[in-house]
Design a protein around this motif. Sequence first.
Motif, short mmCIF file in Angstrom:
data_model
loop_
_atom_site.label_atom_id
_atom_site.label_comp_id
_atom_site.label_asym_id
_atom_site.label_seq_id
_atom_site.Cartn_x
_atom_site.Cartn_y
_atom_site.Cartn_z
N ALA A 234 0.71 -1.18 0.01
CA ALA A 234 0.05 -0.14 -0.02
C ALA A 234 0.87 1.42 0.09
CB ALA A 234 -1.07 0.04 1.16
N LEU A 235 0.35 2.30 -0.52
CA LEU A 235 1.06 3.70 -0.71
C LEU A 235 0.99 3.91 0.72
CD1 LEU A 235 -0.50 5.00 -3.79
CD2 LEU A 235 1.88 4.09 -3.58
N PRO A 236 2.16 4.80 1.02
CA PRO A 236 2.13 5.54 2.57
C PRO A 236 1.06 6.46 2.97
CG PRO A 236 4.51 5.46 1.32
CD PRO A 236 3.28 4.97 0.32
N GLY A 237 0.61 6.46 4.14
CA GLY A 237 -0.53 7.28 4.55
C GLY A 237 -1.92 6.93 4.07
N THR A 238 -1.97 5.65 3.17
CA THR A 238 -3.38 5.37 2.48
C THR A 238 -4.05 4.42 3.40
OG1 THR A 238 -2.34 3.81 1.10
CG2 THR A 238 -2.60 6.13 0.24
N GLN A 239 -3.34 3.75 4.46
CA GLN A 239 -4.13 2.61 4.88
C GLN A 239 -4.10 3.14 6.66
OE1 GLN A 239 -2.00 -1.24 4.63
NE2 GLN A 239 -0.17 -0.30 4.65
N SER A 240 -4.99 2.76 7.12
CA SER A 240 -5.08 2.93 8.89
C SER A 240 -4.29 1.77 9.34
CB SER A 240 -6.41 3.06 9.35
OG SER A 240 -7.16 4.14 8.47
N GLY A 241 -4.47 0.50 9.05
CA GLY A 241 -3.83 -0.68 9.72
C GLY A 241 -4.47 -1.13 10.99
N GLY A 242 -3.76 -1.97 11.55
CA GLY A 242 -4.35 -2.45 12.93
C GLY A 242 -3.35 -2.03 14.02
N ILE A 243 -3.89 -1.64 15.08
CA ILE A 243 -3.03 -1.05 16.15
C ILE A 243 -3.37 -1.93 17.34
CG2 ILE A 243 -5.01 0.21 16.93
CD1 ILE A 243 -2.55 2.36 17.84
N LYS A 244 -1.94 -2.23 18.34
CA LYS A 244 -2.25 -3.05 19.41
C LYS A 244 -1.19 -2.45 20.42
CE LYS A 244 0.49 -6.75 19.58
NZ LYS A 244 1.42 -6.66 20.78
N VAL A 245 -1.92 -2.51 21.59
CA VAL A 245 -1.08 -1.88 22.88
C VAL A 245 -0.77 -3.19 23.65
CG1 VAL A 245 -1.29 -0.35 24.65
CG2 VAL A 245 -2.36 0.50 22.36
N ALA A 246 0.37 -3.18 23.85
CA ALA A 246 0.78 -4.46 24.82
C ALA A 246 1.64 -3.88 26.04
CB ALA A 246 1.59 -5.49 24.23
N ASP A 247 1.79 -4.77 27.06
CA ASP A 247 2.44 -4.31 28.22
C ASP A 247 4.08 -4.65 28.16
OD1 ASP A 247 3.58 -4.01 30.54
OD2 ASP A 247 1.94 -4.93 31.75
N TYR A 248 4.89 -3.68 28.10
CA TYR A 248 6.20 -3.81 27.90
C TYR A 248 6.82 -4.89 28.92
CZ TYR A 248 11.06 -2.32 27.78
OH TYR A 248 12.52 -2.44 27.42
N ALA A 249 6.06 -5.28 30.34
CA ALA A 249 6.67 -6.09 30.86
C ALA A 249 6.58 -7.56 30.21
CB ALA A 249 6.28 -6.01 32.18
N ASP A 250 5.65 -7.66 29.29
CA ASP A 250 5.56 -9.00 28.56
C ASP A 250 6.57 -9.50 27.62
OD1 ASP A 250 3.13 -9.12 30.21
OD2 ASP A 250 1.76 -8.49 28.33
N PHE A 251 7.49 -8.36 27.49
CA PHE A 251 8.61 -8.90 26.70
C PHE A 251 9.97 -9.05 27.28
CE2 PHE A 251 5.43 -6.31 24.18
CZ PHE A 251 5.26 -6.56 22.92
N PRO A 252 10.55 -10.30 27.43
CA PRO A 252 11.64 -10.54 27.82
C PRO A 252 12.71 -10.10 27.45
CG PRO A 252 11.03 -12.39 26.67
CD PRO A 252 9.71 -11.38 26.49
N PRO A 253 13.66 -9.56 28.39
CA PRO A 253 15.02 -8.87 27.84
C PRO A 253 15.84 -10.05 27.13
CG PRO A 253 15.06 -9.02 30.22
CD PRO A 253 13.52 -9.39 29.76
N LYS A 254 16.75 -9.75 26.17
CA LYS A 254 17.51 -10.77 25.70
C LYS A 254 18.99 -10.26 25.63
CE LYS A 254 15.99 -13.73 22.56
NZ LYS A 254 15.41 -14.38 21.56
N GLY A 255 19.91 -10.88 25.01
CA GLY A 255 21.18 -10.33 24.57
C GLY A 255 21.36 -9.36 23.49
N ARG A 256 22.21 -8.50 23.49
CA ARG A 256 22.69 -7.73 22.26
C ARG A 256 22.77 -8.42 21.26
NH1 ARG A 256 27.12 -5.76 20.13
NH2 ARG A 256 28.33 -6.66 21.48
N ALA A 257 22.41 -7.94 20.06
CA ALA A 257 22.58 -8.59 18.70
C ALA A 257 21.93 -9.95 18.56
CB ALA A 257 24.14 -8.84 18.45
N THR A 258 20.76 -10.08 19.19
CA THR A 258 20.09 -11.38 19.18
C THR A 258 18.81 -11.15 18.11
OG1 THR A 258 18.62 -10.90 21.10
CG2 THR A 258 20.67 -12.49 21.22
N GLY A 259 17.99 -11.79 17.97
CA GLY A 259 16.73 -11.64 17.18
C GLY A 259 15.59 -11.07 17.75
N GLY A 260 15.67 -11.03 19.21
CA GLY A 260 14.45 -10.49 19.74
C GLY A 260 13.22 -11.48 19.70
N VAL A 261 11.83 -11.02 20.23
CA VAL A 261 10.78 -11.81 20.10
C VAL A 261 9.65 -11.28 19.25
CG1 VAL A 261 11.33 -12.70 22.63
CG2 VAL A 261 9.91 -10.56 22.42
#
Length: 833
Positions: free
Chosen positions: A730-757
Motif C-alpha cells: 500500500a502507498l504510504p499514508g493510505t491505510q489505517s492498519g491495525g493497532i495493538k497496545v501491549a504491556d512492555y513487561a510481557d517482552f523478556p529481555p535478551k542479549g545484544r545482537a540477538t533476534g528478539g521476540v
Amino acid sequence: MARRGSTAPPPPDFEENIVDVDVSEEMRGSFLEYAYSVIYSRALPDARDGLKPVQRRILYSMNEMGLRPDRGHVKCARVVGEVMGKLHPHGDSAIYDAMVRMAQPWAMRMPLVDGHGNFGSLGGDDLPAAMRYTEARLSREAMLLVESIDEDTVDFRPNYDGQETEPEVLPAAFPNLLVNGASGIAVGMATNMAPHNLGEVIAAARHLLEHPEATLEELMQFVPGPDLPTGGLIVGLDGIRDAYAKGRGTFRTRATARIENVTPRRKGIVVTELPYGVGPERVIAKIKDLVNAKKLAGISDLKDLTDRSTGLRLVIEVKNGFNPEGVLAELYRLTPMEETFGINNVALVDGQPRTLGLRDLLQVYVDHRIDVVRRRSEFRRRKRQDRLHLVEGLLVALLNIDEVIQIIRGSDDSAQAKQRLMQVFELSEIQAQYILDTPLRRLTRFDRLELEKESEQLTKEIAELTAILESDKKLRRVVSRELAAVAKQYSTPRRTVLLESSGQAAAAAVPLEVADEPCLVLMSATGLLARTTGADPLPAEGARIPHDVLTAVVPATTRGDVGLVTSAGRMIKVEVLDLPALPSGAAPPSLAGGAPISEYAALQDGETVVGLGALSADGPGLALGTEQGVVKRVVPDYPANRDEFEVITLKEGDRVVGAVQLLSEDHDLVFITDDAQLLRYGAANVRPQGRAAGGVAGIKLSAGARVIWFGAVDPSRESRVVTVSGSSSALPGTQSGGIKVADYADFPPKGRATGGVRSHRFLKGEDVLLMAWAGPAPVRACSSTGQPLEIPATLGRRDGSGERLTTPVAAVGGPIGPQSPPARPAEPESPAQ
C-alpha cells in the motif's frame, strides 16, 4: 517723558499739536490691548462650544457654503479664502493649520472636518499637502455643532469690517471642549485640555442636568479619565483627580505594546499605540540614538510596518539572551513611549479666562445648551404662532369666499381691498395681505380640510413648546433627551486604558538579561521545537495532552545549546535561547507556540531529525539505533567550536531511525523491526564509542527486515508497546492498519545482537509493521495534523493481532519527563482524547 511729533518747522497754515505721552503708560495700555486680543480672539477656546475663533469661523463658513457630509469635497483653498475674506483677517496659513488639525483623527477624538488628501501624519513628521491640493467638507459630528444655528439659538455680531455677521458661539449639540480637548498659548497663560470619550461625557452631563447638586465624585463615576485619540495607556490616576477638581494636574501616557514571536527564533515588542501627540518617527529616532550611544541594550532591529490598513505597528526585535519585559521597561523609561501630559483647563467664560474643573466645564456647557434649547423653542413657537395666525385668516376667507371675492372685485386697488377685508372680517394687516396673495386655486374644499388639520397641529405644537418654556424640568428633559440621542448615534468605545498604578516597581524587578537557568528542550511529533522556562513543567503522570505528542525531551540551560540528531548521523547545534519559550510551570498541552525544525537546521533531501541530544559531558550520553540494526552509545566529547558534526559513521544505505539521551545506564535499549520483532537489553551492554566510530551490532535482522523504531525505556516504570500493522504494497499514508497496545513487561529481555521476540501477529492482508513505539503509560497518539486519535484501551497479548483504525497514526508518545513511577493499576488507562 518723551515727546512725539515732527521736529521740522510746520508750514505757516499748520497749527502745531504735540502731545506728551508717558512711555510706561503707553506700553502698558498697548500691551494689555494686545494680550486681550490674543486671549479673547485667538488662543483660548470658549467653554461653551470648545472652539477658538478661527475654528468657529471655519465651521460656520463651511456650513454657509453648503459643505455638508452629503455633498462633495471642495478645495481647502476655497474655504480658507472664504474665511479669510469675510471673517478672519489673518494669514491663510493660520486658517489652514487650524483646518488641518480639525481633520486629523489622531489629534481630535471626533474630527470636525472630513478631509480628502494628505493631511499630515501622527507626530507631524509628514507635513500636510498645500491647501490647493487637499479637499474638505464638514464631518457628521461637525453638523451637531452648527445644528439649528438659523433658529436664533445664538447671538451674532458684526465681522471685522461690519459688512458680515458671525456667531459669537455655536449651538454645540455635544460638549466639544471635553470631547476634543484644546491647546493654545496666550499672553501670560496657556491651555492644554485632554480629549474624552463622547459617551462618558454626555452621561456625566445628563447626570448633572438631573442632579444640579451632583458632586465631582459622582461625575467621575461617568468620566473616569481622558480617552485619547491614539489610545494607549494612562498610568496613575491621582493627577487626573487633581485636574478634575482644580483644573490642573498631570498624568503619564504609555504606549500599548505586546511581546510576540516576530520570527520563529526571536521575540519582539510590537507597539500598536503611542502616547497622545507622539509620532513613530520620534520614537524610532530616540531608540536609534540610545542604541548607538550604548545606553539601551537588547535591541537587534527596529521596523516601522505602519500603513493605512493595519494602523500603527512598530516591531522592535529583541536580542537573544535579553528579557523582552525588561527591554520594554527600559523603552518606557528612556524613550517617548511614555510621556507626561499636563492638564491646564483654561477657557473663556463670559469673555474672561478661567481655570475650570470637570464640574465647572460640564456646568458651563449645560447652561449653554439649556439656553440654546430655550431660544430654539421660543423661535419655533414664534414661527408656529405666525403661521397659525395666517392659517386662521385664510380659514375665515374660505368660510366667506363669495363675500371675499365680491369685496376684492368691488375695490379700486389692492390697498382698498386690504382695508375693506380688515374692516369686514376683523383681520390683521398680515392676514389680509396673505389672503390677497393666495391664488384662487388654493381656495378649494380640499385645501380647507388641510388648513383645518394644519391649524390643529400648530395649536398642539405651540402648546408643547409653551409647556417646555414654562417648565425648567421639561426644558432640562429635552436637553437630556437630545444628548442621549447624540451619544447613541456617535459614541464609540473607549480607546485609552486607565491604570491606577504605573507598575514601575514590578517592571524594575524584571532583569534585562535572561538568566542561565535549567530548562527542558522539547520536540513534538509534528516537527516543532520549544523550551520551557522551568526545569520540570511537564504534566503529571496520567495528565491529558489534547493535541500533538512529545517525541523527545532533553535537559539544558537557558543560555546553553542542544543538538538535533538527524537520520544522516549528523548533530546540528542549536542555541536554547533561539527556541520559543512555553509558559512557566504550565503543562504544555501542545507545542503550538513552537517553531518548526526547518528554522534551525538545513536538511538534505530525505534527511529528518530523529531525536535530541544534550551537549553536556554529564550522564551516560547519547544512544543511536540505525535501520540496519546498528547500536551506538556516543562519548559526549562534542567539539565546542563547530555548529554541526557527525556522531556516527554509517554504512552505505544505512540511516539513523532513533536517537535518545540516556538518563541512566539501567534503562533498556529497544529495537522494533518491520517484521514485528522486538529486542530489549540494558544500555550498560553497549560500550560508549567516540564520534567517528560506526557502532556495534544491536539486533539480528532476518532477510529483508529493517528497524523502524529505536529508543530507551525505563524498566522500573509501567510502560507500553504500541505496534501498527499494514500492507507493504500500500502507498504510504493510505491505510489505517491495525493497532495493538501491549504491556512492555510481557517482552523478556535478551542479549545484544540477538533476534528478539515477536511483538505482533499479522492478519490477512498484513505483512509489515508501519509504526512502533515503546515508552511509559499512558499512551497518546496523533494524526499527521497533530489531532488526537483514540487507541485501544485494553492490552493485547504480546504476539496478538491489532484492532482496526479509521485514521492513520502519525506518531505515538507518552508522558515524557522525570516523574516518579505510579502504582500499576488493575486495568490500563484510557487513551487521551
